[in-house]
Design a protein around this motif. Structure first.
Motif, short mmCIF file in Angstrom:
data_model
loop_
_atom_site.label_atom_id
_atom_site.label_comp_id
_atom_site.label_asym_id
_atom_site.label_seq_id
_atom_site.Cartn_x
_atom_site.Cartn_y
_atom_site.Cartn_z
N VAL A 1 -0.49 64.14 102.85
CA VAL A 1 0.70 63.51 102.29
C VAL A 1 1.96 64.23 102.73
CG1 VAL A 1 1.77 62.75 100.15
CG2 VAL A 1 -0.69 63.00 100.28
N ALA A 2 1.88 65.56 102.81
CA ALA A 2 3.09 66.35 103.02
C ALA A 2 3.26 66.74 104.47
CB ALA A 2 3.05 67.59 102.14
N THR A 3 4.45 67.19 104.80
CA THR A 3 4.77 67.55 106.19
C THR A 3 4.55 69.03 106.47
OG1 THR A 3 7.00 67.60 105.39
CG2 THR A 3 6.39 65.72 106.72
N VAL A 4 4.17 69.80 105.46
CA VAL A 4 3.85 71.20 105.67
C VAL A 4 2.48 71.44 105.02
CG1 VAL A 4 4.51 73.59 105.19
CG2 VAL A 4 6.27 71.88 105.60
N GLU B 1 2.20 72.68 101.42
CA GLU B 1 2.72 71.73 100.45
C GLU B 1 1.75 70.57 100.26
OE1 GLU B 1 6.68 71.00 101.84
OE2 GLU B 1 7.43 72.80 100.86
N GLU C 1 -0.39 69.84 91.85
CA GLU C 1 0.90 69.38 91.31
C GLU C 1 0.70 68.13 90.45
OE1 GLU C 1 3.35 68.89 94.77
OE2 GLU C 1 4.15 70.92 94.63
N PRO D 1 3.55 76.38 88.26
CA PRO D 1 3.81 76.74 89.65
C PRO D 1 3.08 77.98 90.15
CG PRO D 1 5.84 76.09 88.61
CD PRO D 1 4.80 76.05 87.54
N GLN E 1 13.63 66.05 112.56
CA GLN E 1 12.43 66.87 112.69
C GLN E 1 12.73 68.29 112.20
OE1 GLN E 1 9.13 66.44 112.72
NE2 GLN E 1 9.34 65.21 114.56
N PHE E 2 11.88 68.78 111.35
CA PHE E 2 12.10 70.09 110.74
C PHE E 2 11.63 71.21 111.66
CE2 PHE E 2 9.98 73.22 107.76
CZ PHE E 2 11.13 73.96 107.55
N SER F 1 12.73 71.56 105.06
CA SER F 1 11.50 70.80 105.19
C SER F 1 11.72 69.47 104.46
CB SER F 1 10.32 71.57 104.61
OG SER F 1 10.25 71.38 103.22
N PRO F 2 11.23 68.38 105.04
CA PRO F 2 11.49 67.07 104.42
C PRO F 2 11.08 67.03 102.96
CG PRO F 2 10.52 66.79 106.57
CD PRO F 2 10.49 68.26 106.29
N ILE F 3 10.03 67.78 102.62
CA ILE F 3 9.59 67.78 101.23
C ILE F 3 10.65 68.44 100.35
CG2 ILE F 3 7.99 68.94 99.67
CD1 ILE F 3 5.91 67.48 100.71
N ALA F 4 11.21 69.55 100.85
CA ALA F 4 12.26 70.23 100.09
C ALA F 4 13.45 69.28 99.92
CB ALA F 4 12.68 71.50 100.80
N THR G 1 9.02 60.92 101.40
CA THR G 1 8.12 61.97 101.89
C THR G 1 7.07 61.38 102.82
OG1 THR G 1 8.37 63.02 99.75
CG2 THR G 1 6.63 63.86 101.15
N LEU H 1 8.43 60.22 106.12
CA LEU H 1 8.70 61.36 107.01
C LEU H 1 7.40 61.92 107.57
CD1 LEU H 1 11.44 63.09 104.91
CD2 LEU H 1 11.74 62.16 107.20
N ARG H 2 6.39 62.00 106.71
CA ARG H 2 5.11 62.54 107.13
C ARG H 2 4.50 61.72 108.27
NH1 ARG H 2 1.17 62.56 109.08
NH2 ARG H 2 -0.97 62.88 108.43
N THR I 1 6.87 74.87 94.28
CA THR I 1 8.10 75.63 94.48
C THR I 1 9.12 75.23 93.41
OG1 THR I 1 8.55 73.95 96.12
CG2 THR I 1 7.99 76.13 96.93
#
Lengths: 293, 273
Positions: free
Chosen positions: A102-105, A108, A115, A121, B9-10, B133-136, B163, B166-167, B239
């Motif tokens: 789902v996430a880009t990192v 995460e 979550e 956290p 792009q991050f 980061s796109p999530i941030a 999100t 972007l992903r 976070t």
């Protein structure tokens, strides 16, 4: 005898198409014990993925009962919270790694599950680090999924499930889209989870070489269980396996062909080393015979 | 070809810009845009350019990457510049081409407009997309807009959609390339012909792309459900955002820059537009 954590009684699932009832799973009875490593085999459309989705409560059975962790599941009666509590205990990894991240990192993405559970956290942080350690992807925590190989992405997907701390993980053809190296990595991860962490594993696969590493193999054909036993028991029933549209492991097949020609080879050899041992034993035996005569 | 698109792009890193609170960055990006449109004269513009150069230098993003991201803008830049050159009247004619007179003011205006677009792109991407980061970023949007939930705006759902979009950008780009190659191998021609023909030749690429996107969406939805996703209700985040000293310092710095632009507009207006 370990405790039974998944039990189905006459479990059925069918869907309607243009007024016709099309059964996918029919009166399926199955028990899976805690801590076991079960491989589920079946050709395309045999109903094996549907079974996984029924166990995971993504699909609702059209007949029969399903019991999880000793309690009967009735989705109509169940509150949303109870449903998610059960779903959290049964993780699922899918075929295409791209379609589950789902996430880009990386980190995460692993955090996504915890979550959703509403965990504090600091605890999420710990779970994410632990999960990435287990699958050996900690070094890639800050990477973006599209920079990873298929096998690595799938390991991240597994970490995302591990972070939910499930009792059971269902791998729905999780190795089907990977290259041999990626597949070996995933299988090693699966075995590690099963042996070191006691996670119950249901591994749905096409690959016989993967199935022989499980403790128990179930063959499904047309929504019914046709074979159920240890890999050795299942693959010695060659005709039934073949009738279900599957192959037996290459080594088993080779041994059986040699047997057909009248040589005394074991019918239940599964792995390459077992095959090699059988050949070696045969050569030694014939050499001894020659020396005696 | 498609891989060259670096827009949005991050770039992971550890610069001051990377470490800034995304909420602050989001607000400052808006301030930055206001800044660009506030600047009137050459002097004020110089300050904005200086500020942008400072952002780029601090972010440690390679200048080449930023220039590359500006390349797709070239056509927009040229059109904007041409429109401004020819459509703007003025008092100092420079030269005349076939009844259309080009004025000095028009040229200045065109240059200013082009500069504005370049600054807009470079600055916001360095301040936001490259270093956040796109999530941030979506997280920041979600938190900044969360008061809107009171009037039933689906803030979390909107952030989640962002999100996921972007992903999947790199995934879909990869897939598009794969489909295009597959079509090329079957004799498809994407390069020749006029614009209409080129657009038409893309249909056999878009249809499979759409179909596979729908399949992806369905699989992703199932996977998310399996990971206990049930909307924003009761969700926590790994976070947690806290404002730190450098956030306040940076905000202060931006405030000074804005003040500088206003002052330059008033006291040192050169070639104003």
């Amino acid at each position: 005898m370990a405790e039974t954590i998944i039990r189905t009684e006459n479990l059925s699932f069918a869907y309607e198409e243009e007024g016709n009832r099309i059964p996918v799973i029919e009166n399926l009875n199955l028990e899976i014990e805690k801590g076991s490593f079960v491989a589920v085999l079946g050709h395309n459309g045999s109903g094996k993925s549907t079974l996984a989705k029924l166990i995971n409560l993504i699909l609702t059975p059209t007949g029969g009962t399903l019991s999880l962790f000793g309690e009967k599941v009735d989705e109509k009666e169940m509150s949303d919270d109870a449903l998610y509590a059960l779903r959290q205990r049964i993780g699922m990894v899918f075929q295409n790694p791209d379609n589950q991240l789902v996430a880009t990192v990386v980190e995460e993405d692993v955090a996504f599950g915890p979550e959703n559970l509403g965990i504090p956290p600091a605890e999420i942080r710990k779970r994410v680090d632990d999960a990435l350690d287990i699958v050996g992807m900690r070094a890639f925590a800050k990477h973006s999924p599209h920079q990873l190989s298929g096998g690595q992405k799938q390991r991240v997907a597994i970490a995302g499930i591990i972070a939910l701390r499930p009792d059971v993980i269902i791998f729905d053809e999780a190795t089907a889209m990977l290259d041999p190296r990626g597949r070996a990595d995933i299988l090693a991860t699966i075995e590690k989870l099963n042996r070191e962490f006691g996670t119950t594993v249901i591994h749905i696969t096409h690959y016989m070489e993967e199935a022989i590493r499980a403790g128990r193999v179930i063959v499904i054909d047309d929504g019914k269980i046709v074979l159920d036993g240890t890999p050795r028991e299942v693959f010695s029933a060659v005709d039934t396996v073949k009738a279900a549209g599957l192959d037996v492991p290459q080594v088993t097949e080779l041994m059986l062909e040699i047997r057909k020609d009248g040589f005394d080879f074991p019918a239940d050899a599964l792995t390459f080393s077992e095959g090699a041992d059988a050949v070696e034993a045969y050569i030694l035996k014939t050499r001894n015979k020659k020396e005696h005569s | 070809m498609l891989k060259d698109i670096t827009l949005g792009q991050f770039f992971p890193g550890n610069s001051i810009l990377h470490r800034l609170d995304p909420r602050i960055k989001l607000i400052l990006a808006v301030v930055y845009i206001v800044m660009i449109f506030l600047a009137k004269g050459v002097t004020a513009y110089a300050l904005v350019v200086l500020f942008t150069v400072f952002l780029v230098a601090v972010s440690k993003i390679p200048v080449r990457t930023i220039l590359k991201s500006l390349k797709p803008l070239l056509i927009v830049l040229i059109i904007t510049a041409l429109i401004n050159i020819f459509w703007n009247g003025g008092t100092t004619p420079l030269f005349t081409i076939w009844k259309i007179t080009v004025y000095k003011e028009g040229v200045i205006r065109a240059a200013a407009m082009a500069l504005r677009i370049i600054l807009l792109m470079a600055g916001t991407s360095v301040l936001l997309t490259y270093t956040t980061s796109p999530i941030a970023l979506t997280d920041a949007i979600e938190r900044l807009l969360s008061p809107l939930r009171a009037i039933k705006v689906p803030v979390h759902e909107f952030a989640m959609m962002m999100t996921i979009a972007l992903r999947f950008i790199p995934t879909l780009i990869e897939e598009t390339e794969k489909i295009m190659n597959a079509q090329k191998a079957r004799g498809a021609d994407f390069e020749s012909g006029n614009l209409i023909k080129k657009a038409k030749s893309l249909i056999p690429v878009l249809i499979p792309l759409f179909i596979s996107s729908f399949r992806r969406a369905e699989e992703l939805a199932t996977a998310m459900e399996c990971r206990c996703y049930r909307g924003g209700k009761g969700r926590t985040r790994m976070t947690v955002l806290h404002l730190k000293a450098h956030d306040f310092l940076f905000t202060l710095f931006v405030c000074f820059t804005v003040a500088g632009i206003v002052l330059l507009n008033i006291y040192l207006p050169v070639y104003t537009i």
